[in-house]
Design an enzyme around this catalytic site. Structure first.
Site, PDB file in Angstrom:
ATOM      1  N   GLU A  35       0.788  -1.229   0.000  1.00 49.17           N
ATOM      2  CA  GLU A  35       0.000   0.000   0.000  1.00 49.17           C
ATOM      3  C   GLU A  35       0.829   1.292   0.000  1.00 49.17           C
ATOM      4  O   GLU A  35       0.827   2.056   0.972  1.00 49.17           O
ATOM      5  CB  GLU A  35      -0.980   0.004   1.188  1.00 49.17           C
ATOM      6  CG  GLU A  35      -1.897  -1.203   1.205  1.00 49.17           C
ATOM      7  CD  GLU A  35      -3.067  -1.064   2.172  1.00 49.17           C
ATOM      8  OE1 GLU A  35      -3.043  -0.171   3.025  1.00 49.17           O
ATOM      9  OE2 GLU A  35      -4.015  -1.860   2.070  1.00 49.17           O
ATOM     10  N   GLU A  50      -5.555  -8.476   0.223  1.00 51.32           N
ATOM     11  CA  GLU A  50      -6.292  -8.134   1.449  1.00 51.32           C
ATOM     12  C   GLU A  50      -7.731  -7.814   1.103  1.00 51.32           C
ATOM     13  O   GLU A  50      -7.999  -7.062   0.173  1.00 51.32           O
ATOM     14  CB  GLU A  50      -5.723  -6.892   2.147  1.00 51.32           C
ATOM     15  CG  GLU A  50      -4.486  -7.118   2.941  1.00 51.32           C
ATOM     16  CD  GLU A  50      -3.996  -5.857   3.655  1.00 51.32           C
ATOM     17  OE1 GLU A  50      -4.834  -5.021   4.055  1.00 51.32           O
ATOM     18  OE2 GLU A  50      -2.765  -5.733   3.788  1.00 51.32           O
TER      19      GLU A  50
HETATM   20  C1  FCB Z   1      -4.821  -2.122   5.254  1.00 50.48           C
HETATM   21  C2  FCB Z   1      -3.499  -2.554   5.841  1.00 50.48           C
HETATM   22  C3  FCB Z   1      -3.609  -3.664   6.846  1.00 50.48           C
HETATM   23  C4  FCB Z   1      -4.830  -3.511   7.727  1.00 50.48           C
HETATM   24  C5  FCB Z   1      -6.056  -3.268   6.907  1.00 50.48           C
HETATM   25  C6  FCB Z   1      -7.329  -3.136   7.710  1.00 50.48           C
HETATM   26  O1  FCB Z   1      -4.724  -0.809   4.815  1.00 50.48           O
HETATM   27  O2  FCB Z   1      -2.625  -2.976   4.831  1.00 50.48           O
HETATM   28  O3  FCB Z   1      -2.426  -3.712   7.580  1.00 50.48           O
HETATM   29  O4  FCB Z   1      -4.608  -2.544   8.673  1.00 50.48           O
HETATM   30  O5  FCB Z   1      -5.911  -2.120   6.126  1.00 50.48           O
END
Ligand code: FCB
Length: 451
Positions: A166, A355
């Protein structure tokens, strides 16, 4: 009930990151990270907590791997703590740190779980921050040395590498908005930091490939699907701006398109680039566009944008749709559209959802079960969105649920629980939630039910 079957080789996993779960913040030679410094500074974390202990995974990793194996997880995305390996950011290697990850990798492989390693998930060595951190080009150079050390040590066994997690959060959330470490509020720092993160990704790709034969290397970008609050030209422009700031500013350069011209113009007009793109040196954009094997996609929600200039600029507005406890609107359609866009528009060769998940605080009932049905429903809807994208041709190869277990949620501390496994932070007891059992069934059947 109709079953939607995923492709045979589809990989189902969960994700975590070092600072959020490991604890042992100053053990066995580990150096201080910017998150250690940030959480130890009063007022930065909503509940005043730290990741000093977190899930104590540093000591409990073997049990955690055994748990993942029992739950049927096929892949595990975790990150390496840079200051555990290089306590001073560069130079001296802490062998105990390398040994920890080496044992973890061996444990995963013995349990038949495919390791996906993220090199940078935000815990920069404080020593490098003291030299200026990501706004300095030298931090990008130090990252490459770090990537070299780690991929040499683990590259014989780890075959899936993610350089950064990110970049938007590293660049803007941490240097412009100031919510994450180091907590600065400076547009120029944010733009410089973003560039050096991307540049260090491009530099590291060939280094990792050289150390890890037949490895697949990629980067994980986070996406917020942007929609205008109305069809007015001003709201449409606000949505375009947000998409540029959050999504295109990173995806475009990685796919060889340079920084988006409309955003360079907007940032310049807003005074954020007083010296232009002076931090971009000749050849940088080619380096950033180094061919990768996959793109990691993190997706949680969308943003609905309204133009309120000149007073408030571009504003996010809230709709009537349901939100998770993070206050993030549930919008699975955004995942479908995003995956299609990344395939059709950017021609990403492979996509992994690195994610996706939901924060709900449901805890154990009297019988010990955690009935987090809202999380199950969130996951089900997003699995279906991924399925639909695959049907539309998008090369989605795997899905990592955020997160394996409840953990330290950055500026929110322990107030937000994203885990499929409940963690009692007093006793470190782990209890797989109902959503986890449901995901285990999805994995076993490699299919999700339509309703
Ligand atoms: C993302 C992050 C991860 C976690 C999620 C909820 O931005 O990469 O570490 O905190 O959000």
């Amino acid at each position: 009930m109709a079953q939607l079957h995923f492709p045979p080789e589809f990989l189902w996993g969960s994700a975590t990151s070092s600072y959020q779960i490991e604890g042992a913040w100053d053990e066995n030679g580990k150096g201080e990270s910017i998150w250690d410094r940030f959480t130890h500074t009063p007022g930065k974390i909503e509940d005043g907590s730290t990741g000093d202990v977190a899930c104590d995974h540093y000591h409990r990793w073997a049990d955690d791997v055994a748990m993942m194996s029992r739950l049927g997880l096929q892949a595990y995305r975790f990150s390496i703590s840079w200051p555990r390996i290089l306590p001073d950011g560069r130079g001296r290697v802490n062998q105990a740190g390398l040994d920890f990850y080496s044992r973890l990798v061996d444990g995963l492989l013995e349990a038949n779980i495919v390791p996906f390693v993220t090199l940078y998930h935000w815990d920069l060595p404080q020593a490098l921050q003291d030299e200026g951190g990501w706004p300095m080009r030298s931090t990008g150079e130090a990252f490459v040395d770090y990537a070299d050390v780690v991929s040499r040590a683990l590259g014989d066994r780890v075959k899936n590498w993610i350089t950064h997690n990110e970049p938007w959060c590293i660049g803007f959330l941490s240097h412009q908005i100031g919510e994450h470490a180091p907590g600065h509020q400076d547009w120029q720092e944010a733009l410089r930091a973003s560039h050096h993160v991307l540049l260090s990704h491009g530099w590291a790709v060939p280094v990792i490939r050289a150390n890890s034969l037949d490895a697949e290397v990629g980067i994980t970008l986070n996406y917020t699907y942007a929609t205008p609050a109305s069809s007015s030209p001003a709201d449409m422009a606000a949505a375009r701006w947000f998409d540029g700031y959050f999504n295109r500013w990173f995806t475009d350069p990685v796919y060889g398109r340079h920084y988006p011209a409309d955003m360079v113009a907007d940032f310049t007009a807003a005074g954020h680039l007083p010296n232009g793109l002076d931090f971009v040196q000749s050849g940088d954009m080619e380096i950033i566009a180094a061919p990768t094997d996959f793109l990691g996609v993190n997706y949680y929600t969308r943003a609905v944008l309204r133009d309120e200039s000149p007073d408030n600029g571009t504003q996010t507005v809230f709709t009537d749709l349901e939100q998770t406890e993070m206050g993030w609107e549930i919008y699975p359609e955004g995942l479908y559209r995003l995956l299609c866009r990344l395939y059709f528009d950017y021609e990403a060769p492979k996509l992994y959802i690195t994610e996706n998940g939901a924060s709900y605080s449901d805890g154990p009932d009297a019988d010990g079960k955690v009935r987090d049905h809202r999380r199950t429903e969130y996951m089900r809807q997003h699995f279906i969105a991924a399925y639909r994208a695959i049907q539309a041709g998008a090369p989605v190869k795997g899905y990592f649920v955020w997160s394996l277990m409840d953990n330290f949620e950055w500026a929110k501390g322990y107030l937000q629980r994203f885990g499929m496994v409940w963690v009692d932070f007093e006793t470190q007891q782990r209890i797989p939630k109902e959503s986890m059992h449901w995901v285990s069934r999805v994995i076993a059947e490699n299919a999700v039910s339509w309703e």
